[in-house]
Write an enzyme that holds these catalytic residues in place. Structure first.
Site, short mmCIF file in Angstrom:
data_model
loop_
_atom_site.label_atom_id
_atom_site.label_comp_id
_atom_site.label_asym_id
_atom_site.label_seq_id
_atom_site.Cartn_x
_atom_site.Cartn_y
_atom_site.Cartn_z
N LYS A 158 0.83 -1.21 0.00
CA LYS A 158 0.00 0.00 0.00
C LYS A 158 0.86 1.25 0.00
O LYS A 158 1.83 1.34 0.77
CB LYS A 158 -0.88 0.03 1.25
N HIS A 208 -16.02 -4.51 3.86
CA HIS A 208 -15.62 -3.17 4.27
C HIS A 208 -16.78 -2.61 5.08
O HIS A 208 -17.86 -2.38 4.54
CB HIS A 208 -15.34 -2.32 3.02
N LYS A 237 -16.19 2.21 -3.75
CA LYS A 237 -17.54 1.82 -3.36
C LYS A 237 -18.58 2.12 -4.44
O LYS A 237 -18.48 3.13 -5.11
CB LYS A 237 -17.93 2.58 -2.08
N GLU A 275 -12.75 3.41 8.99
CA GLU A 275 -13.00 2.28 8.10
C GLU A 275 -12.33 1.03 8.65
O GLU A 275 -11.16 1.07 9.04
CB GLU A 275 -12.44 2.58 6.70
N ARG A 292 -13.56 13.56 7.14
CA ARG A 292 -14.49 14.43 6.41
C ARG A 292 -15.84 13.73 6.32
O ARG A 292 -15.98 12.60 6.78
CB ARG A 292 -13.95 14.64 5.00
N VAL A 295 -19.11 10.20 1.09
CA VAL A 295 -20.10 10.17 0.01
C VAL A 295 -21.38 9.47 0.51
O VAL A 295 -22.50 9.92 0.26
CB VAL A 295 -19.54 9.38 -1.21
P1 ADP Z 1 -8.21 3.94 -0.17
O1 ADP Z 1 -7.70 4.93 0.82
O2 ADP Z 1 -7.47 3.98 -1.47
O3 ADP Z 1 -9.69 3.98 -0.33
P2 ADP Z 1 -8.38 1.71 1.72
O4 ADP Z 1 -7.23 1.37 2.59
O5 ADP Z 1 -9.52 2.44 2.33
O6 ADP Z 1 -7.84 2.50 0.44
O7 ADP Z 1 -8.91 0.39 1.06
C1 ADP Z 1 -9.90 0.39 0.05
C2 ADP Z 1 -10.42 -1.01 -0.20
O8 ADP Z 1 -9.35 -1.89 -0.56
C3 ADP Z 1 -11.05 -1.66 1.02
O9 ADP Z 1 -12.39 -1.29 1.16
C4 ADP Z 1 -10.90 -3.13 0.66
O10 ADP Z 1 -11.86 -3.51 -0.28
C5 ADP Z 1 -9.54 -3.18 -0.01
N1 ADP Z 1 -8.47 -3.47 0.97
C6 ADP Z 1 -7.68 -2.57 1.59
N2 ADP Z 1 -6.81 -3.19 2.43
C7 ADP Z 1 -7.06 -4.50 2.35
C8 ADP Z 1 -6.48 -5.68 2.97
N3 ADP Z 1 -5.48 -5.60 3.83
N4 ADP Z 1 -7.00 -6.90 2.63
C9 ADP Z 1 -8.02 -7.00 1.74
N5 ADP Z 1 -8.59 -5.94 1.11
C10 ADP Z 1 -8.12 -4.71 1.41
#
Ligand code: ADP
Length: 446
Positions: A158, A208, A237, A275, A292, A295
Site C-alpha cells: 500500500k 468493508h 464503493k 473504516e 471528512r 459520500v
Molecule cells: P483507499 O484509501 O485507497 O480507499 P483503503 O485502505 O480504504 O484505500 O482500502 C480500500 C479497499 O481496498 C477496502 O475497502 C478493501 O476492499 C480493499 N483493501 C484494503 N486493504 C485490504 C487488505 N489488507 N486486505 C483486503 N482488502 C483490502
C-alpha cells in the site's frame, strides 16, 4: 450560528450542503470552474464566483483563489465536502490563518490520518486492532520480500499517501511481489508525488464496514452505527447500506466503541469515519480514517434521523452535542446506489449532455443530484452524477424499493451504470447478504 458559508466543492455534495444551510438560514457562497457555469449547485447558492479553468488544479484545488473569494464575500466558515481540498492540511492551515472556520477537524489531525503509516501507528498505540502488517516504510524490494515472508502471503502493498483505491496491489508469492513493488511505487509517485509504501496481510473475502463518529470540540464523541460498503469495483464503493446485514449486535457495539476510542485517542473533532475491514469470523481491523463527510453519509442520516451536515456546522460553531450514545436511533434499513456516467460494460466514463432526466419519487426515496435535464457531464470530474437512497422497514423491502426506483430512473444522452446496479440488487447473493469486496468480480463475473 454562522451567517454565511462558502462551499469549496461542486456537484451533488455542494447542492446537498446548500440544502442544509437553507434550513439553518445560512447564506451560501458557491465557487465554480468554467466547466460548471451552468451547474445546478451554482444556481442553488445565494452567491457564486467563477474561480478558474475546468481542470481541478485551476479551480477547485486552487487554495489561494478560494481563500480570496471567502474573504471578499465575508464568509465565516468553509465547508469542504468530500474529495478535492477536504483532507488537505495546507488548506485548513490557510483557513485558520485567515480566521475562517474550516468545517472539519484540525490541520494536524488531518495530516496525521492522511498518512496511512502514521494512522496505523496511532491506532496501534490506542489498542485498536489493525490489519497485521508493518508500521514503517519498506526500504526496497528485498525488504518487501523479507517482510511478506514474515507476514505470510497473500499480502497487500500500500502507498502510504494512497487514496481512492489507487496505490494498492496484492501479491500471492515472491515473484508477484517483486513485480508489484516496482509498479506500485511508480503509480504512487505518479498519483501522490511520493512513493513510500508499507505492507499488510491481504484479508481474503473481506467486508468493508465503517463506523460514523461525531465529536464536538469538548471531546464528547458518539458513534452513529455502521455502513456496509463491501460492494466495490476496483476498491471503489458502488453501493452502501446501513445497518450491515452481516454484523452481530455484539460486534456492532465493539466496533462502535473501538471507533470512539480511536477518535478520542487523536483528539478528533467534527464528523469522521473509521473504516474497518472485517473477516469471515467478524474479526475487524482498522483500515484508515476519513477526516471528512463521506459520500455515503445519507444512509446513516436515514437510520439515525440526524442531518450530518447540520451536525458538522453546529460543531464547527462550537456547539455541544445535545445527545449521548443511548439517544442515537437505528430505525429501518437504508441503501445508497451511486449513479455513474459510465458505460456499464466497459466501465469507461460516458461524458455528454443529459437530454432527459426523470427520477422516481415516493415514500422512502431520496435523491442527491448533481445534474438535471440539459446538464453536461464533462470529463474533468468524477463521473458520479447522483446518488439514489432508499429507506424501508426491512432490508428486503429496501431492496425491492431500490429495484423499483432504478427501473423507473430515466437518464438519456449519456450511459450510466444503472444496468449494473440492477444486476447487483436483483442477485440472490445480494439478497442473502453475501456481500464481500469481490462481489462484482466473483459473483457477477464482470
Ligand atoms: P483507499 O484509501 O485507497 O480507499 P483503503 O485502505 O480504504 O484505500 O482500502 C480500500 C479497499 O481496498 C477496502 O475497502 C478493501 O476492499 C480493499 N483493501 C484494503 N486493504 C485490504 C487488505 N489488507 N486486505 C483486503 N482488502 C483490502
Amino acid at each position: 450560528m454562522f451567517h454565511k458559508i462558502l462551499i469549496a466543492n461542486r456537484g451533488e455534495i455542494a447542492a446537498r450542503i446548500i440544502r442544509t444551510c437553507e434550513k439553518l438560514n445560512i447564506q451560501t457562497v458557491a465557487v465554480y470552474s468554467e466547466a460548471d457555469k451552468e451547474a445546478t449547485f451554482v444556481r442553488a447558492a445565494d452567491e457564486a464566483y467563477l474561480i478558474g479553468g475546468p481542470r481541478v488544479s485551476e479551480s477547485y484545488l486552487n487554495i489561494e483563489k478560494i481563500i480570496e473569494v471567502a474573504k471578499a464575500a465575508h464568509v465565516e466558515a468553509i465547508h469542504p465536502g468530500y474529495g478535492l481540498l477536504s483532507e488537505n492540511p495546507e488548506f485548513v492551515k490557510r483557513c485558520e490563518e485567515e480566521g475562517i472556520v474550516f468545517i472539519g477537524p484540525t490541520a494536524a489531525t488531518i495530516a496525521k490520518m492522511g498518512s496511512k503509516i502514521e494512522a496505523r501507528k496511532a491506532m496501534a498505540l490506542a489498542d485498536i486492532p489493525i490489519v497485521p502488517g508493518i508500521e514503517h516504510q519498506l526500504l526496497n524490494v528485498e525488504d518487501a520480500v523479507f517482510t511478506a515472508q514474515k507476514i505470510g502471503y497473500p499480502v497487500m502493498l500500500k502507498a502510504s499517501a494512497g487514496g481512492g483505491g489507487i496505490g494498492m496491489q496484492v501479491a500471492f508469492n515472491d515473484v508477484e511481489l517483486e513485480k508489484a513493488f516496482i509498479s506500485n511505487q511508480k503509480r504512487a509517485l505518479n498519483f501522490f508525488g511520493e512513493g513510500s509504501m508499507y505492507m499488510e496481510k491481504y484479508i481474503e473475502n473481506p467486508r468493508h464496514i465503517e463506523i460514523q463518529i461525531i465529536a464536538d470540540k469538548l471531546g464528547n464523541t458518539v458513534y452513529l452505527w455502521e455502513r456496509e460498503c463491501s460492494i466495490q469495483r476496483r476498491h471503489q464503493k458502488v453501493i452502501e447500506e446501513a445497518p450491515s446485514p452481516f454484523l452481530s449486535e455484539e460486534t456492532r457495539r465493539q466496533m462502535g466503541e473501538s471507533a470512539v476510542l480511536a477518535a478520542k485517542a487523536i483528539g478528533y473533532e467534527n464528523a469522521g469515519t473509521i473504516e474497518f475491514i472485517v473477516d469471515e469470523e467478524q474479526n475487524y481491523y482498522f483500515l484508515e480514517m476519513n477526516t471528512r463527510l463521506q459520500v455515503e453519509h445519507p444512509v446513516t442520516e436515514e437510520i439515525t434521523k440526524l442531518d450530518l451536515v447540520e451536525q458538522q456546522i453546529k460543531i464547527a460553531c462550537g456547539e455541544k452535542l445535545t445527545y449521548g450514545q443511548k439517544d442515537i436511533s437505528k430505525e429501518g434499513h437504508a441503501i445508497e446506489a451511486r449513479i455513474y456516467a459510465e458505460d456499464p460494460v466497459t466501465f469507461f466514463p460516458s461524458p455528454g449532455t443529459i437530454t432527459n432526466l426523470e427520477i422516481p419519487n415516493g415514500p422512502g426515496i431520496r435523491h442527491e443530484l448533481g445534474v438535471e435535464t440539459n446538464s453536461t457531464v464533462t470529463p474533468f470530474y468524477d463521473p458520479m452524477i447522483a446518488k439514489l437512497i432508499v429507506t424501508a422497514n426491512t432490508r428486503n423491502e429496501a431492496i425491492e424499493l431500490m429495484v423499483h426506483a432504478l427501473q423507473n430512473y430515466e437518464v438519456t444522452g449519456i450511459k450510466t451504470n444503472i444496468p449494473l446496479l440492477l444486476d447487483i440488487f436483483e442477485h440472490e447473493a445480494f439478497a442473502a447478504g453475501n456481500t464481500t469486496t469481490n462481489f462484482i468480480e466473483k459473483t457477477l463475473k464482470v
